[in-house]
Motif scaffolding. Sequence first.
Motif: not given
Length: 240
Positions: A43-69
């Motif tokens: 489902r597409n939902i709205n989520v609230k919380g505190k950012i606990t970690k921000i990590n770098g970006r990387r390439k997946i095929g032709e897309h760029e993705v970055a992760t955080a927690f």
Amino acid sequence: MNREEIIEHFGGLIDEEALDLLERERETEIFEVDRLNADLIGRNINVKGKITKINGRRKIGEHEVATAFLGNLKLSFWDEAIDLLEKIKEGFVIVIVNGMLRKRDENLELVVNRWSEMDILSEKSESYFFPLDRLPINERVNVMGMAIEKPSIRSFLKNNNEIGVVGSVFLSDGTNTVRLVAWDSAVKGLKEVDIYDKVQVYDCRVKKNMMIELHCDSLSRILLLPEKSEETENSVRSNV
């Protein structure tokens, strides 16, 4: 963000149907991170919380993705949604609007894409340390714990015939005990650590083979805290 602001955000390149969908999503329930469950997967939902970690970006095929927690929930920002990360720091309280919840490797993950939005509720910046019993596999995290032994440090011969250095120590935070492994330049952070010293470890990677381990590399920092904590020491002693 009102209707006009949404249109401006997308440069006017959003049709009425998509605009109506975004507005409806913003009016639905906002879920706290710890209230997420399997019924919400897909489902597409709205989520609230505190950012606990921000990590770098990387390439997946032709897309760029970055992760955080967000708490212990992994956020995957895709392509143009990565720009949202420039607005936040660890410690900020946010709401992700219209993120798609999925399950990956037994863990819940929220996908943030071009149709997602973000509201910043608090801009208090602070570091977060993941409990050692709730470490996300293959992700980079910050942890804090007490050394329950003296670190072991040794040299070894690499495949390219260069000399490498590796150090290890077991850390406990009262919830779990985990082996920390430091490689090459990261080893210097272990040299002054003694038994029952409290350390903070930034940007180490969580790995799992037979057991969960924390691996430190050139991006990691190991900081020795100036004082031993009697309360934490007693807690660790009772859980070792």
